[in-house]
Design an enzyme around this catalytic site. Structure first.
Site, mmCIF file in Angstrom:
data_model
loop_
_atom_site.group_PDB
_atom_site.id
_atom_site.type_symbol
_atom_site.label_atom_id
_atom_site.label_comp_id
_atom_site.label_asym_id
_atom_site.label_seq_id
_atom_site.Cartn_x
_atom_site.Cartn_y
_atom_site.Cartn_z
ATOM 1 N N LYS A 132 0.851 -1.189 0.000
ATOM 2 C CA LYS A 132 0.000 0.000 0.000
ATOM 3 C C LYS A 132 0.888 1.242 0.000
ATOM 4 O O LYS A 132 1.964 1.249 0.614
ATOM 5 C CB LYS A 132 -0.898 -0.026 1.240
ATOM 6 N N SER A 209 -9.460 1.749 2.188
ATOM 7 C CA SER A 209 -8.540 2.573 1.430
ATOM 8 C C SER A 209 -7.411 1.789 0.759
ATOM 9 O O SER A 209 -6.644 2.351 -0.023
ATOM 10 C CB SER A 209 -7.922 3.646 2.346
ATOM 11 N N SER A 233 -10.219 -0.785 5.970
ATOM 12 C CA SER A 233 -9.426 -0.541 4.765
ATOM 13 C C SER A 233 -8.698 -1.760 4.219
ATOM 14 O O SER A 233 -8.262 -1.749 3.068
ATOM 15 C CB SER A 233 -8.414 0.580 5.023
#
EC number: 3.5.1.4
Length: 549
Positions: A132, A209, A233
Site C-alpha cells: 500500500k 482505502s 481498509s
C-alpha cells in the site's frame, strides 16, 4: 501560470513518471484498453490471454508453491518477478491500481538473487510483494494520494521497518498501490492517480482505502500485499475482490515509519496487515514477520507473540457465534445465505456448535458513532490543509470528513471523553461476551462485512456498520470469501420493512443492483472475528472452514 494549471500540470508529470516505468512492449493500445474496460466481469481471463502460459502458471500459483519451485530450481527469481511485473503493468492500465512502479529495481534484485543464491533460501526469497502506498520505500514517493507529497522520494533512514523486514526475508518489492487521498475513504480515488476500479467487476469500486492492493491482487497481479485498516481498509477491498484480508490486533505488525493520516492518534488506531489470494500464504507471511523478525524488539508498540502458521485443528466443544444483524441495518439475502451455510456446517460437525451473537443495537450504534467521531475530531483540518498546499480541489468522497460549517475541532477534554467512551464500549462488549454460559462463549464470530459493492460515486449509499465496530473493539478480523451473489436465488429486499431511513437506503440500493444484474457473480465477503489478541484463532478457524466448504 495559475494555481489551477499548476496542480493539473503536476498531476500530469506524476502520471508521465509512472507510465515511463512500464516497458514499451507491456503497454496496451487504447483500443485494447477500451475493450478490456468494457468486458467488465472478465478481466482475469482477458489478462491471462495477454500473458504467456508460463507467466499465468506463476501468477496463478501460491507463495508456498513458488517457494518449492525455487528450492527445486524449477523457476528462477527473475522468471517469477518478470511474470508479476508484466501482469501488474497490464492490470494497472485497465483498473488504475499502481501509485509507484519499481519494475527495473525488482528485476535487478531478482537477477542478483539468482546469481548469489544462498544454500538455504530465506523464507520469502524471490517472492514479489506489493505494498500500500503509505509504506515508505527508499527512492520513491509516499504521497497518500496527496499531490503535495509527490516528487519527494523517501531516504534510506525513512524506510518503513516492515519494508526492511521484507528485504531481510528475501522478498522483492515491485510496486506500491493506490489509495484515496488521506486514506480516509472506502473508495479509492485521488486527483493525482485517478480512480481505481474493481478487478472482479469493473462496474464497481475496488473499495478502500487499500483499494489498489485489492484490485491488483484480485486480478493475480500480486500474491500478497500489505494494507492498513482503521475502519475496514483491509477488509473492504478484500471482500470486494474475493480475497483473504487480516486486520490484526493492534501491535502485531510493525507500523514504525509507515506514513499515515492523523499520526499520533492512539484512540482507535490504524493497524497494518496482509491481503492475499491464499489463506495459507497469509498465515505463512504473518509467521515470518512475527516469529522470525520479532518486531517488538525494534517497534515499541509491538507485542511479543507467536503466530501459528499452519494449525487448522480446533479444540473440543468449539463455539462459533453467528451475527445475523445488528438491529440497525439488515444484511442482504446473499450474506444471510452465506452465514446460514457456515452455521449449518458448524452444527453438523461433531464437537462444535453455533450460537446467535446478538449484542444490543444500542451498543452497535455507540461503537459506530465512536469511530465516526474519532475520524472527524479535527473537523477535517489536516485533510483540508494537505489539499490547500498544492491547490488541488477537495474530492467529493472526502467532504464528509471536512466539516466546513460544522463544529470546531475537539478540545483536549472532549477527546478524553471520547477515549473514555471507547473504553466503556469495549467493556460493555466484554460484559456481553461474559454473559454467555462458559460453555457457550464463542471462540470466533462470523459476521457480515461490506454487505454489497457500490458503483463509482455511490460510496455514501453503503454502510460501515458491520466494519467500524471491530476497529473500536480492537478485535482481530479476517475477511473471507464465501461464495458469490446469485440474483435469482438472493432476490430483492423488502423496503417496506426497513428499520430506519438508512436501512431503507441500503435495501433500495441492493434492489437496484439486483434488478440491473450487475451484482450477479460478485464475491460474498464475511469476516471471522474474535476477542483482542486472538489473531491465531481467526486464522485457524478460517483454515478449518475452508477445508470443509
Amino acid at each position: 501560470m495559475t494555481v489551477h494549471s499548476t496542480w493539473k500540470e503536476k498531476v500530469q508529470l506524476k502520471k508521465d513518471q509512472l507510465n515511463s516505468k512500464i516497458k514499451d512492449e507491456w503497454k496496451l493500445n487504447s483500443t485494447t484498453i477500451t475493450r478490456l474496460k468494457n468486458d467488465k466481469k472478465n478481466l482475469i481471463k482477458n489478462i491471462d490471454d495477454l500473458c504467456s502460459s508460463s507467466e499465468n502458471q506463476i501468477t496463478h500459483s501460491t507463495i508456498m508453491a513458488l517457494r518449492q519451485a525455487l528450492e527445486a530450481k524449477e523457476l528462477s527469481c527473475h522468471e517469477i518477478t518478470a511474470a508479476f511485473c508484466h501482469r501488474a503493468a497490464l492490470i494497472h492500465q485497465v483498473v488504475n491500481c499502481l501509485s509507484e512502479i519499481m519494475f527495473s529495481e525488482a528485476l535487478r534484485l531478482a537477477d542478483y538473487y539468482d546469481s548469489n543464491r544462498p544454500a538455504i533460501l530465506p523464507p520469502l526469497y524471490g517472492i514479489p510483494i506489493s505494498l500500500k502506498d503509505q509504506c515508505n520505500v527508499e527512492g520513491v514517493d509516499t504521497s497518500l494520494g496527496y499531490l503535495c507529497r509527490t516528487f519527494k522520494p523517501k531516504t534510506k533512514n525513512e524506510e518503513s521497518l516492515i519494508v526492511s523486514f521484507l528485504r531481510d526475508l528475501g522478498a522483492i518489492i515491485f510496486v506500491k498501490t493506490t489509495v484515496p487521498s488521506s486514506m480516509m475513504a472506502t473508495d479509492t480515488q485521488s486527483n493525482t492517480f485517478g480512480y481505481t476500479y474493481n478487478s472482479i467487476n469493473l462496474s464497481f469500486s475496488s473499495g478502500g482505502s487499500s483499494g489498489g492492493e485489492g484490485s491488483l491482487i484480485g486480478a493475480h497481479g500480486s500474491l500478497l500485499g500489505l494494507g492498513t485498516d482503521i475502519g475496514g481498509s483491509i477488509r473492504i477491498p478484500s471482500s470486494y475482490q474475493g480475497l483473504f484480508g487480516l486486520k490484526p490486533t493492534f501491535g502485531r505488525v510493525p507500523y514504525l515509519r509507515v506514513d499515515n493520516s492523523f499520526e499520533g492518534r492512539e484512540t482507535i488506531p490504524s493497524v497494518i496487515g496482509p491481503l492475499a489470494r491464499d489463506l495459507s500464504d497469509l498465515r505463512y507471511f504473518m509467521s515470518c514477520v512475527i516469529n522470525i523478525c520479532q518486531p517488538w524488539v525494534q517497534d515499541v508498540k509491538c507485542i511479543p507473540y507467536h503466530f501459528d502458521s499452519s494449525t487448522s485443528k480446533l479444540h473440543d466443544n468449539y463455539v462459533v457465534g453467528i451475527w445475523y444483524g445488528d438491529g440497525v441495518i439488515d444484511p442482504p439475502p446473499s450474506d444471510i445465505r452465506a452465514l446460514k451455510t457456515c452455521e449449518d456446517l458448524v452444527n453438523k460437525t461433531k464437537g462444535m456448535k453455533a450460537v446467535k451473537w446478538e449484542p444490543s443495537s444500542e451498543l452497535s450504534r455507540e461503537l459506530f458513532d465512536l469511530a465516526n467521531e474519532a475520524d472527524v475530531a479535527d473537523s477535517g483540518n489536516e485533510i483540508k490543509n494537505e489539499f490547500e498546499i498544492s491547490g488541488e480541489p477537495l474530492l467529493d468522497i472526502l467532504k464528509p470528513m471536512v466539516l466546513e460549517n460544522g463544529r470546531p475541532p475537539y478540545t483536549v477534554n472532549e477527546w478524553w471523553d471520547l477515549t473514555k467512551r471507547v473504553y466503556n464500549a469495549q467493556q460493555l462488549m466484554r460484559d456481553y461476551y461474559l454473559s454467555f454460559p462458559e460453555s457457550e462463549r464463542p471462540d470466533v464470530i462470523i459476521s457480515p462485512t461490506t454487505l454489497m459493492p457500490f458503483r463509482p460515486g455511490d460510496m455514501l449509499k453503503t454502510t460501515l456498520r458491520y466494519i467500524l465496530l471491530f476497529n473500536v473493539l480492537n478485535f482481530p478480523s479476517l475477511s473471507i470469501p464465501v461464495g458469490s451473489v446469485d440474483c435469482q436465488i438472493d432476490g430483492l429486499m423488502d423496503t417496506t420493512s426497513a428499520l430506519n431511513p438508512e436501512d431503507k437506503m441500503i435495501k433500495t440500493y441492493w434492489n437496484d443492483l439486483i434488478q440491473s444484474g450487475e451484482i450477479d457473480g460478485f464475491p460474498i465477503g464475511l469476516q471471522v472475528v474474535s476477542p483482542t489478541f486472538n489473531d491465531n484463532e481467526v486464522c485457524k478457524f478460517a483454515s478449518w472452514l475452508f477445508s470443509k466448504i
